[in-house]
Design a protein around this motif. Structure first.
Motif, PDB file in Angstrom:
ATOM      1  N   GLY A 122       0.814  -1.207   0.000  1.00  0.00           N
ATOM      2  CA  GLY A 122       0.000   0.000   0.000  1.00  0.00           C
ATOM      3  C   GLY A 122       0.849   1.259   0.000  1.00  0.00           C
ATOM      4  O   GLY A 122       2.007   1.258   0.430  1.00  0.00           O
ATOM      5  N   SER A 123       0.260   2.347  -0.480  1.00  0.00           N
ATOM      6  CA  SER A 123       0.998   3.606  -0.557  1.00  0.00           C
ATOM      7  C   SER A 123       0.019   4.774  -0.478  1.00  0.00           C
ATOM      8  O   SER A 123      -1.205   4.584  -0.569  1.00  0.00           O
ATOM      9  N   ALA A 124       0.546   5.972  -0.307  1.00  0.00           N
ATOM     10  CA  ALA A 124      -0.289   7.173  -0.287  1.00  0.00           C
ATOM     11  C   ALA A 124      -1.012   7.309  -1.622  1.00  0.00           C
ATOM     12  O   ALA A 124      -0.428   7.134  -2.684  1.00  0.00           O
ATOM     13  N   ALA A 125      -2.307   7.614  -1.555  1.00  0.00           N
ATOM     14  CA  ALA A 125      -3.123   7.741  -2.765  1.00  0.00           C
ATOM     15  C   ALA A 125      -3.531   9.180  -3.047  1.00  0.00           C
ATOM     16  O   ALA A 125      -4.230   9.441  -4.023  1.00  0.00           O
ATOM     17  N   SER A 126      -3.110  10.107  -2.206  1.00  0.00           N
ATOM     18  CA  SER A 126      -3.438  11.520  -2.420  1.00  0.00           C
ATOM     19  C   SER A 126      -2.434  12.379  -1.683  1.00  0.00           C
ATOM     20  O   SER A 126      -1.638  11.877  -0.869  1.00  0.00           O
ATOM     21  N   GLY A 127      -2.490  13.677  -1.922  1.00  0.00           N
ATOM     22  CA  GLY A 127      -1.683  14.609  -1.162  1.00  0.00           C
ATOM     23  C   GLY A 127      -2.259  14.839   0.219  1.00  0.00           C
ATOM     24  O   GLY A 127      -3.293  14.273   0.589  1.00  0.00           O
ATOM     25  N   ALA A 128      -1.576  15.674   0.992  1.00  0.00           N
ATOM     26  CA  ALA A 128      -2.023  15.963   2.355  1.00  0.00           C
ATOM     27  C   ALA A 128      -3.183  16.960   2.330  1.00  0.00           C
ATOM     28  O   ALA A 128      -3.663  17.372   1.280  1.00  0.00           O
ATOM     29  N   ASN A 129      -3.661  17.311   3.530  1.00  0.00           N
ATOM     30  CA  ASN A 129      -4.715  18.310   3.729  1.00  0.00           C
ATOM     31  C   ASN A 129      -6.052  17.857   3.142  1.00  0.00           C
ATOM     32  O   ASN A 129      -6.789  18.647   2.554  1.00  0.00           O
ATOM     33  N   GLN A 130      -6.367  16.590   3.327  1.00  0.00           N
ATOM     34  CA  GLN A 130      -7.662  16.086   2.879  1.00  0.00           C
ATOM     35  C   GLN A 130      -8.756  16.514   3.863  1.00  0.00           C
ATOM     36  O   GLN A 130      -8.585  16.427   5.077  1.00  0.00           O
ATOM     37  N   GLN A 131      -9.861  16.994   3.322  1.00  0.00           N
ATOM     38  CA  GLN A 131     -11.009  17.443   4.107  1.00  0.00           C
ATOM     39  C   GLN A 131     -10.597  18.474   5.175  1.00  0.00           C
ATOM     40  O   GLN A 131     -11.130  18.488   6.287  1.00  0.00           O
ATOM     41  N   GLY A 132      -9.599  19.305   4.836  1.00  0.00           N
ATOM     42  CA  GLY A 132      -9.198  20.395   5.713  1.00  0.00           C
ATOM     43  C   GLY A 132      -8.331  19.984   6.888  1.00  0.00           C
ATOM     44  O   GLY A 132      -8.015  20.815   7.735  1.00  0.00           O
ATOM     45  N   ILE A 133      -7.899  18.715   6.951  1.00  0.00           N
ATOM     46  CA  ILE A 133      -7.026  18.252   8.038  1.00  0.00           C
ATOM     47  C   ILE A 133      -5.594  18.237   7.512  1.00  0.00           C
ATOM     48  O   ILE A 133      -5.280  17.469   6.591  1.00  0.00           O
ATOM     49  N   PRO A 134      -4.687  19.070   8.036  1.00  0.00           N
ATOM     50  CA  PRO A 134      -3.369  19.267   7.424  1.00  0.00           C
ATOM     51  C   PRO A 134      -2.574  17.987   7.190  1.00  0.00           C
ATOM     52  O   PRO A 134      -1.930  17.842   6.155  1.00  0.00           O
ATOM     53  N   PHE A 135      -2.586  17.051   8.148  1.00  0.00           N
ATOM     54  CA  PHE A 135      -1.740  15.866   8.026  1.00  0.00           C
ATOM     55  C   PHE A 135      -2.422  14.718   7.284  1.00  0.00           C
ATOM     56  O   PHE A 135      -1.798  13.698   7.001  1.00  0.00           O
ATOM     57  N   ALA A 136      -3.703  14.858   6.985  1.00  0.00           N
ATOM     58  CA  ALA A 136      -4.493  13.730   6.491  1.00  0.00           C
ATOM     59  C   ALA A 136      -4.244  13.454   5.008  1.00  0.00           C
ATOM     60  O   ALA A 136      -4.356  14.335   4.165  1.00  0.00           O
ATOM     61  N   GLN A 137      -3.906  12.212   4.708  1.00  0.00           N
ATOM     62  CA  GLN A 137      -3.791  11.726   3.344  1.00  0.00           C
ATOM     63  C   GLN A 137      -4.643  10.474   3.194  1.00  0.00           C
ATOM     64  O   GLN A 137      -5.025   9.836   4.177  1.00  0.00           O
ATOM     65  N   LEU A 138      -4.932  10.125   1.956  1.00  0.00           N
ATOM     66  CA  LEU A 138      -5.594   8.861   1.666  1.00  0.00           C
ATOM     67  C   LEU A 138      -4.521   7.826   1.336  1.00  0.00           C
ATOM     68  O   LEU A 138      -3.555   8.122   0.627  1.00  0.00           O
ATOM     69  N   PHE A 139      -4.700   6.620   1.865  1.00  0.00           N
ATOM     70  CA  PHE A 139      -3.735   5.547   1.651  1.00  0.00           C
ATOM     71  C   PHE A 139      -4.440   4.319   1.097  1.00  0.00           C
ATOM     72  O   PHE A 139      -5.541   3.971   1.542  1.00  0.00           O
ATOM     73  N   GLY A 140      -3.808   3.677   0.119  1.00  0.00           N
ATOM     74  CA  GLY A 140      -4.294   2.398  -0.367  1.00  0.00           C
ATOM     75  C   GLY A 140      -3.678   1.266   0.439  1.00  0.00           C
ATOM     76  O   GLY A 140      -2.512   1.345   0.836  1.00  0.00           O
ATOM     77  N   GLU A 141      -4.462   0.232   0.710  1.00  0.00           N
ATOM     78  CA  GLU A 141      -3.963  -0.897   1.489  1.00  0.00           C
ATOM     79  C   GLU A 141      -3.158  -1.867   0.620  1.00  0.00           C
ATOM     80  O   GLU A 141      -3.278  -1.863  -0.607  1.00  0.00           O
ATOM     81  N   ASP A 142      -2.358  -2.710   1.282  1.00  0.00           N
ATOM     82  CA  ASP A 142      -1.668  -3.784   0.583  1.00  0.00           C
ATOM     83  C   ASP A 142      -2.703  -4.645  -0.140  1.00  0.00           C
ATOM     84  O   ASP A 142      -3.806  -4.877   0.378  1.00  0.00           O
ATOM     85  N   ARG A 143      -2.333  -5.138  -1.314  1.00  0.00           N
ATOM     86  CA  ARG A 143      -3.315  -5.932  -2.055  1.00  0.00           C
ATOM     87  C   ARG A 143      -2.620  -6.926  -2.982  1.00  0.00           C
ATOM     88  O   ARG A 143      -1.631  -6.610  -3.635  1.00  0.00           O
ATOM     89  N   GLY A 144      -3.176  -8.138  -3.041  1.00  0.00           N
ATOM     90  CA  GLY A 144      -2.717  -9.152  -3.978  1.00  0.00           C
ATOM     91  C   GLY A 144      -3.887  -9.662  -4.797  1.00  0.00           C
ATOM     92  O   GLY A 144      -5.041  -9.611  -4.352  1.00  0.00           O
ATOM     93  N   GLN A 145      -3.605 -10.164  -5.997  1.00  0.00           N
ATOM     94  CA  GLN A 145      -4.677 -10.663  -6.864  1.00  0.00           C
ATOM     95  C   GLN A 145      -4.192 -11.864  -7.642  1.00  0.00           C
ATOM     96  O   GLN A 145      -3.093 -11.860  -8.209  1.00  0.00           O
ATOM     97  N   LEU A 146      -5.027 -12.908  -7.684  1.00  0.00           N
ATOM     98  CA  LEU A 146      -4.727 -14.145  -8.401  1.00  0.00           C
ATOM     99  C   LEU A 146      -5.590 -14.211  -9.656  1.00  0.00           C
ATOM    100  O   LEU A 146      -6.814 -14.062  -9.578  1.00  0.00           O
ATOM    101  N   ASP A 147      -4.949 -14.431 -10.810  1.00  0.00           N
ATOM    102  CA  ASP A 147      -5.659 -14.467 -12.090  1.00  0.00           C
ATOM    103  C   ASP A 147      -5.266 -15.721 -12.875  1.00  0.00           C
ATOM    104  O   ASP A 147      -4.163 -16.258 -12.717  1.00  0.00           O
ATOM    105  N   LEU A 148      -6.173 -16.130 -13.742  1.00  0.00           N
ATOM    106  CA  LEU A 148      -5.929 -17.280 -14.631  1.00  0.00           C
ATOM    107  C   LEU A 148      -6.225 -16.869 -16.062  1.00  0.00           C
ATOM    108  O   LEU A 148      -7.240 -16.212 -16.332  1.00  0.00           O
ATOM    109  N   SER A 149      -5.360 -17.251 -16.990  1.00  0.00           N
ATOM    110  CA  SER A 149      -5.646 -17.095 -18.415  1.00  0.00           C
ATOM    111  C   SER A 149      -5.304 -18.401 -19.117  1.00  0.00           C
ATOM    112  O   SER A 149      -4.300 -19.047 -18.789  1.00  0.00           O
TER     113      SER A 149
END
Length: 341
Positions: free
Chosen positions: A260-287
């Motif tokens: 996971g990593s930061a998904a936006s800049g800081a100051n989200q919804q007027g909160i100076p330190f707040a950023q959006l973060f994506g969580e760790d994620r794995g995906q299994l696919d078949l072709s």
């Protein structure tokens, strides 16, 4: 060119590209209730050299290195005029920035491959990138006349406010716009890959794996502003695939994972330190696919499954227990036929 070092073959190439750009960025703006067309102009040029070399240090080992300077043009949507004032005194404006310069990246990498037989090999690459021109939302103080807006198009109250500050050629405006950071983004990392046929177990069987690790840092006057605006880059990623294939059929089972990593800049919804973060994620696919070799034009039947384990995609707001959004798109099955006629 091609040469020899210690009786081993060395291949290399080099070149340079020159790019010159003159641009007019045009778009509609509404000033004082009047809709009009505004054009902002700018120009820039860049020299872009490149070099690469490969040295056969052994019969089955190749060392490689490369260096280059690359350019990515600025986002046109950040350059459109879109001029507007947020106050009746015309002290604060929002405007696109036609003077945005391109991102330029100085790139260097070194690595090599050991070929183990057939399509099998093990490779390792170390890389470094230094990126200039990264943009962020800044505030620039400009004289009113630099905005490219006719003074007479402002409403009376704005004209009076500007005149009280010395007139159009003296009064300044705080312009909110995307600007190029006076800083560099440095990316260091490494990537390893392993491709291994397993034909001794079953003809056509094999696996491949890839692992990447990167580290980001910022250097320069605007380093703090830049670091809070770099997002969407996973520090660690890996994927693995087991495959089986021949002239008629093929199947691949792949798992991809990213930290996971930061998904936006800081100051989200007027909160100076707040950023959006994506969580760790794995995906299994078949072709998989099967070719009907006895049918005219040899059509191919395919069957694919995306997200076999039904993993969700989630992000959170500043803290892991504050869910921002969750996207559960389930598992997708696709079956079809492709061919020519």
């Amino acid at each position: 060119g091609e040469s020899e070092i210690w009786h081993r073959n060395l291949r290399f190439n080099m070149g340079v590209r020159y790019a010159k750009t003159d641009q007019d960025i045009s778009g509609p703006v509404t000033i004082g209730g009047v809709r009009q067309w505004q054009t902002l102009t700018s120009d820039y040029n860049e020299w872009l050299p490149s070099f690469s070399a490969a040295w056969d240090v052994a019969e089955d080992v190749v060392l490689r290195t490369s260096a280059s300077r690359t350019m990515t043009r600025p986002n046109p949507s950040s350059m459109l005029p879109a001029t507007s004032f947020s106050d009746i005194s015309a002290q604060v404006a929002t405007q696109g920035n036609p003077d945005l310069t391109p991102y330029t990246s100085t790139n260097f990498d070194i690595g090599g491959e050991w070929y183990t037989g057939g399509e099998g090999f093990v490779g390792l690459t170390l890389f470094n990138k230094r990126i200039k021109g990264y943009t962020y939302q800044g505030v620039v103080t400009r004289p009113f006349t630099d905005l490219g807006i006719p003074f007479e198009d402002l409403v009376d109250a704005q004209q009076q406010a500007i005149n009280s500050r010395g007139g159009p050629s003296v009064a300044t405006v705080n312009v909110q716009q995307q600007v190029n950071a006076d800083a560099e983004l440095e990316i260091n990392g490494w990537e390893a890959i392993w491709v291994q046929p397993l034909s001794f177990v079953l003809d056509g069987l094999g696996f491949m794996g890839n692992f990447s690790k990167i580290d980001l840092s910022t250097i320069g006057k605007d380093a703090d502003a830049l670091s809070s605006n770099v997002y969407g880059l996973s520090p660690t990623m890996w994927n693995a695939t087991i495959y089986w294939e021949n002239d008629v059929a093929q199947a691949r089972l792949s798992y991809n994972w990213q930290e996971g990593s930061a998904a936006s800049g800081a100051n989200q919804q007027g909160i100076p330190f707040a950023q959006l973060f994506g969580e760790d994620r794995g995906q299994l696919d078949l072709s998989s696919s099967y070719t009907l070799v006895n049918v005219k034009s040899k059509p191919q039947i395919f069957f694919n499954v995306t997200n076999i384990l039904g993993e969700e995609r989630r992000s959170y707001f500043a803290f892991e227990n504050a869910v921002n959004d969750m996207y559960d798109f389930g598992t997708t099955y696709t079956i079809g036929v492709r061919g020519t006629f």
